[in-house]
Design an enzyme around this catalytic site. Structure first.
Site, short mmCIF file in Angstrom:
data_model
loop_
_atom_site.label_atom_id
_atom_site.label_comp_id
_atom_site.label_asym_id
_atom_site.label_seq_id
_atom_site.Cartn_x
_atom_site.Cartn_y
_atom_site.Cartn_z
N HIS A 171 4.08 -7.88 -1.14
CA HIS A 171 4.89 -7.45 0.00
C HIS A 171 5.90 -6.45 -0.53
O HIS A 171 6.66 -6.74 -1.45
CB HIS A 171 5.59 -8.64 0.65
CG HIS A 171 6.46 -8.26 1.80
ND1 HIS A 171 6.02 -7.48 2.84
CD2 HIS A 171 7.78 -8.53 2.05
CE1 HIS A 171 7.00 -7.31 3.70
NE2 HIS A 171 8.08 -7.93 3.25
N HIS A 183 12.21 -3.43 4.61
CA HIS A 183 10.79 -3.77 4.54
C HIS A 183 10.23 -3.93 5.95
O HIS A 183 10.96 -4.20 6.90
CB HIS A 183 10.54 -5.02 3.67
CG HIS A 183 11.28 -6.25 4.08
ND1 HIS A 183 10.66 -7.46 4.31
CD2 HIS A 183 12.61 -6.48 4.29
CE1 HIS A 183 11.56 -8.37 4.63
NE2 HIS A 183 12.75 -7.80 4.63
N CYS A 267 3.33 -2.94 5.21
CA CYS A 267 4.58 -2.74 4.49
C CYS A 267 4.44 -1.76 3.35
O CYS A 267 5.34 -0.97 3.06
CB CYS A 267 5.09 -4.09 3.95
SG CYS A 267 3.93 -4.89 2.83
#
Length: 334
Positions: A171, A183, A267
């Site tokens: 991530h 993010h 992301c």
């Protein structure tokens, strides 16, 4: 801050052999320049970009005729091992004189701010994006206990590790400084597996959250430890840290990233768009991980250990194309 050698250059004297060194360089910079100078081809340029990154340009003859232009770069970053990339072809085939001219023109362009984004590169130059040209440098566990400012700079792209169904995903985010991270998140409350039911866009948003919330956003190891976190480094740094943070805020306030799509938007593509001006998915460029996502059907019992947050989903990891309509408010960020 540059030097150039060619077959017509004299190599008999030690002064010409070390022409790529400059007064005032520290020990690590000298080591990086010496490492770049080990390239064999007789024509090479060793220089430093406007953002302070050391690099070498050189040409190699092709078996079928003509010459290709190559880039090799290094970066002097305190607290991290000095990375030197593998040589990457960025242009060709050219005639010999044309290849040398392209190298000189690129050197001049790399010396000027702002640098180009990787989605809008100079004519006849193509710096590719692939997993092999992305380096991940682990942060020490102390980064979670101390301030991440001790290990990161504003504008650093970071990956936090998530283990799902025996596969490792990441991530990503952009470190903004002062313990905050931009993010791209999924707004749905559904579980990871149920999110795989839909290949249509899902609502999402870019958030600016504290470091701890970012690190544990998607995954918590079963033993209660911290997920591994990495700093991301590309073959060529094309934006300053300040410009990267400004781009993150611009994109956050735009309508470009309001929806996820499991195939087109995630992301990692948000963070790479900020860092290099081109969307790239480190995870989805791996065929095994891409296939693994397809195999994780709703209700599957092959999920790996660890807790996946109920407000996050794997759609964080999917892709998008560069957003051509996004324009910076400051020309320094082009």
């Amino acid at each position: 801050h540059s030097s150039m050698t060619s077959s017509s250059s004299s190599s008999s004297s030690s002064s010409s052999n070390f022409a790529f060194l400059r007064p005032g360089m520290n020990e690590q910079e000298v080591a990086l320049r010496c490492r770049l100078a080990t390239i064999d081809p007789p024509f090479k340029i060793i220089s430093t970009t406007a953002l302070g990154q050391h690099y070498a340009l050189f040409i190699k003859r092709r078996i079928r005729g003509g010459y290709n232009l190559f880039l090799k770069s290094a970066e002097n970053r305190e607290g991290f091992p000095p990375p030197t990339t593998q040589p990457v072809q960025i242009g060709g085939p050219f005639l010999h004189e044309e290849a040398e001219e392209m190298a000189r023109k690129l050197e001049q362009r790399l010396a000027r701010k702002p640098l180009f984004s990787l989605s809008h590169q100079p004519a006849k130059i193509s710096i590719p994006l692939s997993r092999q040209l992305v380096s991940l440098y682990p942060l020490p566990e102390a980064a979670h206990e101390d301030s991440p400012d001790c290990y990161l700079e504003p504008g650093d792209e970071v990956y936090t590790e998530c283990r799902l169904a025996g596969l490792t995903f990441f991530h990503s985010g952009i470190y903004a400084g002062d313990g905050l991270v931009y993010h791209f998140m999924n707004e749905a409350d559904a579980s990871f597996t149920s999110m795989l039911r839909s290949f249509a866009p899902i609502k999402g948003r870019i958030v600016l959250e504290p470091w701890i919330d970012y690190v544990r956003a998607l995954y918590e190891p079963p033993d209660g430890s911290w997920p591994a976190v990495y700093r991301v480094s590309y073959a060529l740094r094309v934006r300053s840290g300040r410009a990267i943070v400004e781009w993150a805020e611009i994109i956050k306030n735009s309508k470009a990233f309001t929806h996820y799509d499991i195939r087109k938007r995630n992301c990692q593509h948000f963070s790479s768009l900020c860092s290099i001006g081109a969307s790239f998915s480190y995870d989805m460029s791996n065929s095994a991980k891409s296939l693994g996502c397809l195999l994780l059907k709703p209700g599957s019992t092959i999920m790996g250990g660890g807790r996946v947050s109920p407000r996050r989903s794997l759609s964080d990891f999917q892709t998008t194309e560069p957003e051509e309509h996004l324009k910076p408010t400051n020309t320094r960020m082009k």
